[in-house]
Design an enzyme around this catalytic site. Sequence first.
Site, PDB file in Angstrom:
ATOM      1  N   SER A 123       0.845  -1.199   0.000  1.00  0.00           N
ATOM      2  CA  SER A 123       0.000   0.000   0.000  1.00  0.00           C
ATOM      3  C   SER A 123       0.875   1.242   0.000  1.00  0.00           C
ATOM      4  O   SER A 123       1.617   1.488   0.958  1.00  0.00           O
ATOM      5  CB  SER A 123      -0.896   0.015   1.236  1.00  0.00           C
ATOM      6  N   MET A 126      -8.980   8.423  -0.127  1.00  0.00           N
ATOM      7  CA  MET A 126      -9.776   8.860   1.028  1.00  0.00           C
ATOM      8  C   MET A 126     -10.281  10.273   0.783  1.00  0.00           C
ATOM      9  O   MET A 126      -9.530  11.128   0.314  1.00  0.00           O
ATOM     10  CB  MET A 126      -8.902   8.867   2.286  1.00  0.00           C
ATOM     11  N   HIS A 151      -8.627   1.156  -3.751  1.00  0.00           N
ATOM     12  CA  HIS A 151      -9.519   1.000  -2.592  1.00  0.00           C
ATOM     13  C   HIS A 151     -10.149   2.360  -2.325  1.00  0.00           C
ATOM     14  O   HIS A 151      -9.491   3.273  -1.817  1.00  0.00           O
ATOM     15  CB  HIS A 151      -8.657   0.521  -1.402  1.00  0.00           C
ATOM     16  N   MET A 164     -12.174   4.731  -0.358  1.00  0.00           N
ATOM     17  CA  MET A 164     -12.780   5.056   0.934  1.00  0.00           C
ATOM     18  C   MET A 164     -13.436   6.417   0.775  1.00  0.00           C
ATOM     19  O   MET A 164     -13.001   7.419   1.366  1.00  0.00           O
ATOM     20  CB  MET A 164     -11.698   5.038   2.025  1.00  0.00           C
ATOM     21  N   MET A 206     -11.607  -5.293   6.048  1.00  0.00           N
ATOM     22  CA  MET A 206     -10.767  -4.346   6.779  1.00  0.00           C
ATOM     23  C   MET A 206     -10.438  -4.926   8.156  1.00  0.00           C
ATOM     24  O   MET A 206     -11.331  -5.299   8.921  1.00  0.00           O
ATOM     25  CB  MET A 206     -11.495  -3.009   6.979  1.00  0.00           C
ATOM     26  N   GLY A 257      -8.795   4.557   7.210  1.00  0.00           N
ATOM     27  CA  GLY A 257      -8.436   5.968   7.344  1.00  0.00           C
ATOM     28  C   GLY A 257      -6.958   6.226   7.564  1.00  0.00           C
ATOM     29  O   GLY A 257      -6.459   7.275   7.173  1.00  0.00           O
ATOM     30  N   GLY A 314      -2.808   4.370   8.007  1.00  0.00           N
ATOM     31  CA  GLY A 314      -1.882   3.251   8.050  1.00  0.00           C
ATOM     32  C   GLY A 314      -1.333   3.099   9.465  1.00  0.00           C
ATOM     33  O   GLY A 314      -1.548   3.948  10.335  1.00  0.00           O
ATOM     34  N   GLY A 315      -0.640   1.995   9.692  1.00  0.00           N
ATOM     35  CA  GLY A 315       0.093   1.809  10.939  1.00  0.00           C
ATOM     36  C   GLY A 315      -0.732   1.430  12.155  1.00  0.00           C
ATOM     37  O   GLY A 315      -0.253   1.545  13.280  1.00  0.00           O
ATOM     38  N   GLY A 340      -4.904  -3.852   6.547  1.00  0.00           N
ATOM     39  CA  GLY A 340      -4.726  -3.194   7.833  1.00  0.00           C
ATOM     40  C   GLY A 340      -3.994  -4.057   8.841  1.00  0.00           C
ATOM     41  O   GLY A 340      -4.415  -5.178   9.131  1.00  0.00           O
ATOM     42  N   GLY A 341      -2.884  -3.556   9.332  1.00  0.00           N
ATOM     43  CA  GLY A 341      -2.168  -4.253  10.407  1.00  0.00           C
ATOM     44  C   GLY A 341      -1.501  -5.549   9.989  1.00  0.00           C
ATOM     45  O   GLY A 341      -1.206  -6.394  10.845  1.00  0.00           O
TER      46      GLY A 341
HETATM   47  C1  DX5 Z   1      -6.168   2.029   5.749  1.00  0.00           C
HETATM   48  C2  DX5 Z   1      -5.787   1.630   4.365  1.00  0.00           C
HETATM   49  C3  DX5 Z   1      -4.703   0.618   4.269  1.00  0.00           C
HETATM   50  C4  DX5 Z   1      -3.377   1.063   4.839  1.00  0.00           C
HETATM   51  C5  DX5 Z   1      -2.812  -0.128   5.555  1.00  0.00           C
HETATM   52  O1  DX5 Z   1      -7.382   2.704   5.734  1.00  0.00           O
HETATM   53  O2  DX5 Z   1      -6.901   1.109   3.657  1.00  0.00           O
HETATM   54  O3  DX5 Z   1      -4.522   0.145   2.943  1.00  0.00           O
HETATM   55  O4  DX5 Z   1      -2.445   1.485   3.888  1.00  0.00           O
HETATM   56  O5  DX5 Z   1      -1.705   0.268   6.263  1.00  0.00           O
HETATM   57  P1  DX5 Z   1      -0.925  -0.692   7.258  1.00  0.00           P
HETATM   58  O6  DX5 Z   1      -0.478  -1.887   6.468  1.00  0.00           O
HETATM   59  O7  DX5 Z   1       0.183   0.173   7.726  1.00  0.00           O
HETATM   60  O8  DX5 Z   1      -1.910  -1.068   8.342  1.00  0.00           O
HETATM   61 ZN    ZN Z   2      -6.545   0.047   1.657  1.00  0.00          ZN
END
Ligand code: DX5
Ligand code: ZN
Length: 215
Positions: free
Chosen positions: A7, A34, A63, A65, A136, A141, A143-144, A175-176
């Site tokens: 991502s 987003m 993706h 959002m 999800m 919203g 990352g991390g 996510g995660g």
């Molecule tokens: C979050 C995004 C994810 C994000 C994941 O809303 O949809 O694609 O980049 O980030 P990590 O892998 O850091 O959780």
């Molecule tokens: Zn995503």
Amino acid sequence: MVKIAPSILSADFTNLGREVESVSSGDLLHFDVMDGVFVPNISFGLPVLKALRPVTALPLDVHLMITRPLNFVERFCDLGADIVTVHAEADEPDRIREALLRIKARGKRAGLSIKPATPVSACEPYAGLLDNILIMAVEPGFGGQSFMENAPEKIAQAAALVRRWGVDCDIEVDGGVNRETARLCREAGATVLVAGSHIFKAPDRAEEIRLLRGI
Ligand code: DX5
Ligand code: ZN
């Protein structure tokens, strides 16, 4: 074998072309859009997708959002998206259905994403339309964030649903994702793993992508 989708939300945007090149051993490039309304954050959109299309051979996994994705899906398709995934919670079901139909009419793979609190049964009304179900594992919203414990169960439920449908539909998790949670996702039946911070923070990104595949 599970596909890995780095991502670029976690990339260094001042060097985006080089960052994309650094994850070219992935299977898909995950592109998080987003709008600041559907989620409490704003990322990037159409012009960035257009700029990246010629610099990578990877399929672009978009993706969305965003609220009312129907207004935008065709433009993302026309600028080079290969997979366009909309959120089940982003509009009324008839307009989500129409968005999926328009993605497929453009010859692209159509996806439905569900937030952590949305049950897998929310996918049922779209039987026959889905090429991708995106589970999800964090609130969308940012990352991390940390992987949520209910994700593997939802992955398994989605995998069972797809088996019941008897169709070619990916089960994507977002996510995660790290080495350990990737294993839980693979075991539960995921076919695509999105990873942002874990891959982009790694000293050797290609090696990290290989490890997430678990082979
Ligand atoms: C979050 C995004 C994810 C994000 C994941 O809303 O949809 O694609 O980049 O980030 P990590 O892998 O850091 O959780
Ligand atoms: Zn995503």
